[in-house]
Write a protein that holds these residues in place. Structure first.
Motif, PDB file in Angstrom:
ATOM      1  N   PRO A 107     120.775  31.729  -7.606  1.00 52.73           N
ATOM      2  CA  PRO A 107     120.872  31.752  -6.230  1.00 52.73           C
ATOM      3  C   PRO A 107     120.625  30.110  -5.736  1.00 52.73           C
ATOM      4  O   PRO A 107     119.691  29.539  -6.227  1.00 52.73           O
ATOM      5  CB  PRO A 107     120.019  32.749  -5.754  1.00 52.73           C
ATOM      6  N   ILE A 108     121.093  29.852  -4.630  1.00 55.06           N
ATOM      7  CA  ILE A 108     120.887  28.700  -3.770  1.00 55.06           C
ATOM      8  C   ILE A 108     119.517  28.622  -3.408  1.00 55.06           C
ATOM      9  O   ILE A 108     118.923  29.776  -2.560  1.00 55.06           O
ATOM     10  CB  ILE A 108     121.902  28.469  -2.652  1.00 55.06           C
ATOM     11  N   SER A 109     118.710  27.567  -3.578  1.00 54.53           N
ATOM     12  CA  SER A 109     117.205  27.553  -3.164  1.00 54.53           C
ATOM     13  C   SER A 109     117.103  27.505  -1.665  1.00 54.53           C
ATOM     14  O   SER A 109     117.842  26.997  -0.945  1.00 54.53           O
ATOM     15  CB  SER A 109     116.587  26.234  -3.735  1.00 54.53           C
ATOM     16  N   VAL A 110     116.136  28.078  -1.184  1.00 53.28           N
ATOM     17  CA  VAL A 110     115.709  28.255   0.290  1.00 53.28           C
ATOM     18  C   VAL A 110     115.047  27.087   0.495  1.00 53.28           C
ATOM     19  O   VAL A 110     114.112  26.458  -0.205  1.00 53.28           O
ATOM     20  CB  VAL A 110     114.727  29.424   0.603  1.00 53.28           C
ATOM     21  N   PRO A 111     115.499  26.030   1.553  1.00 51.58           N
ATOM     22  CA  PRO A 111     114.838  24.767   1.686  1.00 51.58           C
ATOM     23  C   PRO A 111     113.406  25.108   2.241  1.00 51.58           C
ATOM     24  O   PRO A 111     112.950  25.931   3.037  1.00 51.58           O
ATOM     25  CB  PRO A 111     115.867  24.265   2.993  1.00 51.58           C
ATOM     26  N   ALA A 112     112.381  24.367   1.666  1.00 50.37           N
ATOM     27  CA  ALA A 112     110.999  24.245   1.995  1.00 50.37           C
ATOM     28  C   ALA A 112     110.625  23.587   3.435  1.00 50.37           C
ATOM     29  O   ALA A 112     111.416  22.612   3.681  1.00 50.37           O
ATOM     30  CB  ALA A 112     110.374  23.449   0.801  1.00 50.37           C
ATOM     31  N   ALA A 113     109.956  24.426   3.845  1.00 54.80           N
ATOM     32  CA  ALA A 113     109.669  23.694   5.378  1.00 54.80           C
ATOM     33  C   ALA A 113     108.621  22.512   4.913  1.00 54.80           C
ATOM     34  O   ALA A 113     107.734  22.318   3.986  1.00 54.80           O
ATOM     35  CB  ALA A 113     108.538  24.839   5.851  1.00 54.80           C
ATOM     36  N   ARG A 114     108.829  21.425   5.829  1.00 55.13           N
ATOM     37  CA  ARG A 114     108.089  20.136   5.649  1.00 55.13           C
ATOM     38  C   ARG A 114     107.913  19.597   6.941  1.00 55.13           C
ATOM     39  O   ARG A 114     108.641  19.956   8.204  1.00 55.13           O
ATOM     40  CB  ARG A 114     109.077  19.295   5.033  1.00 55.13           C
ATOM     41  N   LYS A 115     106.857  18.808   7.152  1.00 53.57           N
ATOM     42  CA  LYS A 115     106.152  18.017   8.267  1.00 53.57           C
ATOM     43  C   LYS A 115     107.270  16.930   8.273  1.00 53.57           C
ATOM     44  O   LYS A 115     107.382  16.130   7.282  1.00 53.57           O
ATOM     45  CB  LYS A 115     104.935  17.978   8.342  1.00 53.57           C
ATOM     46  N   ALA A 116     107.729  16.596   9.531  1.00 54.24           N
ATOM     47  CA  ALA A 116     108.383  15.197   9.695  1.00 54.24           C
ATOM     48  C   ALA A 116     108.325  14.661  11.151  1.00 54.24           C
ATOM     49  O   ALA A 116     108.162  15.547  11.979  1.00 54.24           O
ATOM     50  CB  ALA A 116     109.972  15.449   9.152  1.00 54.24           C
ATOM     51  N   ARG A 125     115.890  18.802  16.770  1.00 49.32           N
ATOM     52  CA  ARG A 125     116.785  19.797  16.928  1.00 49.32           C
ATOM     53  C   ARG A 125     117.855  20.028  15.935  1.00 49.32           C
ATOM     54  O   ARG A 125     118.267  20.986  15.068  1.00 49.32           O
ATOM     55  CB  ARG A 125     117.375  19.923  18.090  1.00 49.32           C
ATOM     56  N   ILE A 126     118.596  18.626  15.481  1.00 46.32           N
ATOM     57  CA  ILE A 126     119.327  18.805  14.488  1.00 46.32           C
ATOM     58  C   ILE A 126     118.883  19.047  12.979  1.00 46.32           C
ATOM     59  O   ILE A 126     119.635  19.840  12.107  1.00 46.32           O
ATOM     60  CB  ILE A 126     120.126  17.119  14.287  1.00 46.32           C
ATOM     61  N   ALA A 127     117.636  18.693  12.822  1.00 43.51           N
ATOM     62  CA  ALA A 127     117.034  19.004  11.420  1.00 43.51           C
ATOM     63  C   ALA A 127     116.784  20.352  11.197  1.00 43.51           C
ATOM     64  O   ALA A 127     116.936  20.848  10.397  1.00 43.51           O
ATOM     65  CB  ALA A 127     115.669  18.080  11.173  1.00 43.51           C
ATOM     66  N   ALA A 128     116.245  21.142  12.499  1.00 43.70           N
ATOM     67  CA  ALA A 128     115.984  22.484  12.526  1.00 43.70           C
ATOM     68  C   ALA A 128     117.226  23.233  12.213  1.00 43.70           C
ATOM     69  O   ALA A 128     117.215  24.110  11.619  1.00 43.70           O
ATOM     70  CB  ALA A 128     115.282  22.691  13.816  1.00 43.70           C
ATOM     71  N   ALA A 129     118.463  22.747  13.075  1.00 51.09           N
ATOM     72  CA  ALA A 129     119.444  23.658  12.998  1.00 51.09           C
ATOM     73  C   ALA A 129     120.036  23.365  11.589  1.00 51.09           C
ATOM     74  O   ALA A 129     120.520  24.358  10.861  1.00 51.09           O
ATOM     75  CB  ALA A 129     120.616  23.063  13.772  1.00 51.09           C
ATOM     76  N   ASP A 130     119.917  22.299  10.737  1.00 52.77           N
ATOM     77  CA  ASP A 130     120.476  22.076   9.399  1.00 52.77           C
ATOM     78  C   ASP A 130     119.725  23.255   8.413  1.00 52.77           C
ATOM     79  O   ASP A 130     120.131  23.710   7.611  1.00 52.77           O
ATOM     80  CB  ASP A 130     120.246  20.790   9.160  1.00 52.77           C
ATOM     81  N   ARG A 131     118.271  23.051   8.680  1.00 54.23           N
ATOM     82  CA  ARG A 131     117.432  23.810   7.973  1.00 54.23           C
ATOM     83  C   ARG A 131     117.651  25.302   7.998  1.00 54.23           C
ATOM     84  O   ARG A 131     117.649  26.202   7.021  1.00 54.23           O
ATOM     85  CB  ARG A 131     115.962  23.498   8.244  1.00 54.23           C
ATOM     86  N   ARG A 132     117.944  25.934   9.263  1.00 54.22           N
ATOM     87  CA  ARG A 132     118.517  27.208   9.504  1.00 54.22           C
ATOM     88  C   ARG A 132     119.683  27.577   8.875  1.00 54.22           C
ATOM     89  O   ARG A 132     119.772  28.638   8.180  1.00 54.22           O
ATOM     90  CB  ARG A 132     118.410  27.544  10.855  1.00 54.22           C
ATOM     91  N   ARG A 133     120.561  26.779   8.893  1.00 54.18           N
ATOM     92  CA  ARG A 133     121.848  26.817   8.189  1.00 54.18           C
ATOM     93  C   ARG A 133     121.773  26.973   6.829  1.00 54.18           C
ATOM     94  O   ARG A 133     122.450  27.951   6.098  1.00 54.18           O
ATOM     95  CB  ARG A 133     123.080  25.838   8.533  1.00 54.18           C
ATOM     96  N   ARG A 134     120.941  26.307   6.111  1.00 58.78           N
ATOM     97  CA  ARG A 134     120.721  26.229   4.763  1.00 58.78           C
ATOM     98  C   ARG A 134     120.085  27.497   4.347  1.00 58.78           C
ATOM     99  O   ARG A 134     120.132  28.090   3.291  1.00 58.78           O
ATOM    100  CB  ARG A 134     120.073  24.971   4.127  1.00 58.78           C
ATOM    101  N   THR A 135     119.064  27.936   5.321  1.00 57.82           N
ATOM    102  CA  THR A 135     118.146  28.939   4.911  1.00 57.82           C
ATOM    103  C   THR A 135     119.185  30.384   4.702  1.00 57.82           C
ATOM    104  O   THR A 135     119.189  31.216   4.013  1.00 57.82           O
ATOM    105  CB  THR A 135     117.187  29.399   5.875  1.00 57.82           C
ATOM    106  N   GLU A 136     120.320  30.312   5.783  1.00 56.44           N
ATOM    107  CA  GLU A 136     121.055  31.512   5.846  1.00 56.44           C
ATOM    108  C   GLU A 136     121.966  31.472   4.658  1.00 56.44           C
ATOM    109  O   GLU A 136     122.324  32.613   4.000  1.00 56.44           O
ATOM    110  CB  GLU A 136     121.961  31.329   7.150  1.00 56.44           C
ATOM    111  N   LEU A 137     122.530  30.297   4.512  1.00 61.11           N
ATOM    112  CA  LEU A 137     123.572  30.310   3.259  1.00 61.11           C
ATOM    113  C   LEU A 137     122.700  30.666   1.847  1.00 61.11           C
ATOM    114  O   LEU A 137     123.189  31.341   1.001  1.00 61.11           O
ATOM    115  CB  LEU A 137     123.926  28.696   3.008  1.00 61.11           C
TER     116      LEU A 137
END
Length: 248
Positions: A107-116, A125-137
């Protein structure tokens, strides 16, 4: 020529019939059952039937000692059908495990949360949306119904249909099977279908008895597909029927 896909469909289509047959009395007209008693004088022992009879006898003795069994009893269970079902299910599930281990991608790995540190709110907001999209995938891929699982739903018809999808190269989280893998599935599927057809008596069958006729000729037994079995000597031409009639 019967294909692997046909064999796998036989399992999926007739599994419910096996469940029904497991609770029914033995059919007298099934291949070799009625005739076997008459041919017992030839000392021809069917190993599978003998094992079933011993198992059945032990089971009945257990029931006789069980006080719960006093009074009206349900329809007797056909243990050899249950044994057939267990063998088929174990073989198909093990085959699906092997194929999934080799051909199914992880399975595709869930993106790890990171401080940036983001320079602007827009970048955050762009980074959060991308992380949410990859988590859903990743979640959708992990729970893809086309993915074979090593726990949960591991039944013979489900394994047969999953293997059928692999043979027919249906979309899913798997690569195409190699020739070796396809042959492995084919061998397991053919064995499963043959067992089902024999248990349900839905295919024409022919066997040659181990002990020859008195004339020295081989004895062939024909039956299946609901027909009464008939034995025929290839030497002298004698014919045995279910009723014990012999014709020279």
């Amino acid at each position: 020529m019967t294909t692997t896909a046909t064999h796998l469909r036989t399992v999926a289509l007739h599994w419910a019939d096996l469940h029904e047959a497991a609770g029914q009395p033995v059919q007298v007209g099934a291949f070799g059952l009625g005739l076997r008693g008459y041919l017992a004088r030839l000392d021809e022992a069917d190993a599978e039937q003998l094992e079933y009879e011993l198992h059945q006898a032990a089971h009945l003795r257990t029931l006789e000692r069980d006080p719960i069994q006093l009074g009206e009893r349900p329809t007797p269970v056909r243990l050899h059908v249950l044994d057939t079902m267990r063998a088929i299910e174990a073989a198909l599930v093990a085959c699906a495990d092997d194929i999934a281990h080799a051909a199914q991608r992880a399975p595709i790995s869930v993106p790890a949360a990171r401080k940036a540190d983001y320079r602007t709110l827009r970048e955050a907001r762009i980074a959060a949306a991308d992380r949410r999209r990859r988590t859903e995938l990743a979640h959708a891929d992990a729970y893809d119904p086309r993915r074979w699982r090593y726990t949960g739903r591991r039944t013979a018809p489900y394994a047969a249909l999953w293997l059928l999808a692999r043979i027919e190269r249906a979309p899913g989280p798997c690569r195409r099977l190699t020739d070796t893998e396809a042959k492995q599935v084919g061998a397991v599927a053919a064995g499963a279908a043959e067992r089902i057809e024999r248990a349900l008596d839905i295919a024409a069958q022919r066997r040659t008895l181990g002990r020859p006729c008195g004339c020295g000729g081989q004895i062939d037994v024909h039956g299946g597909e609901g027909r009464a079995p008939v034995a025929h000597c290839t030497g002298c031409g004698r014919i045995w029927t279910d009723g014990g009639m012999a014709v020279a």
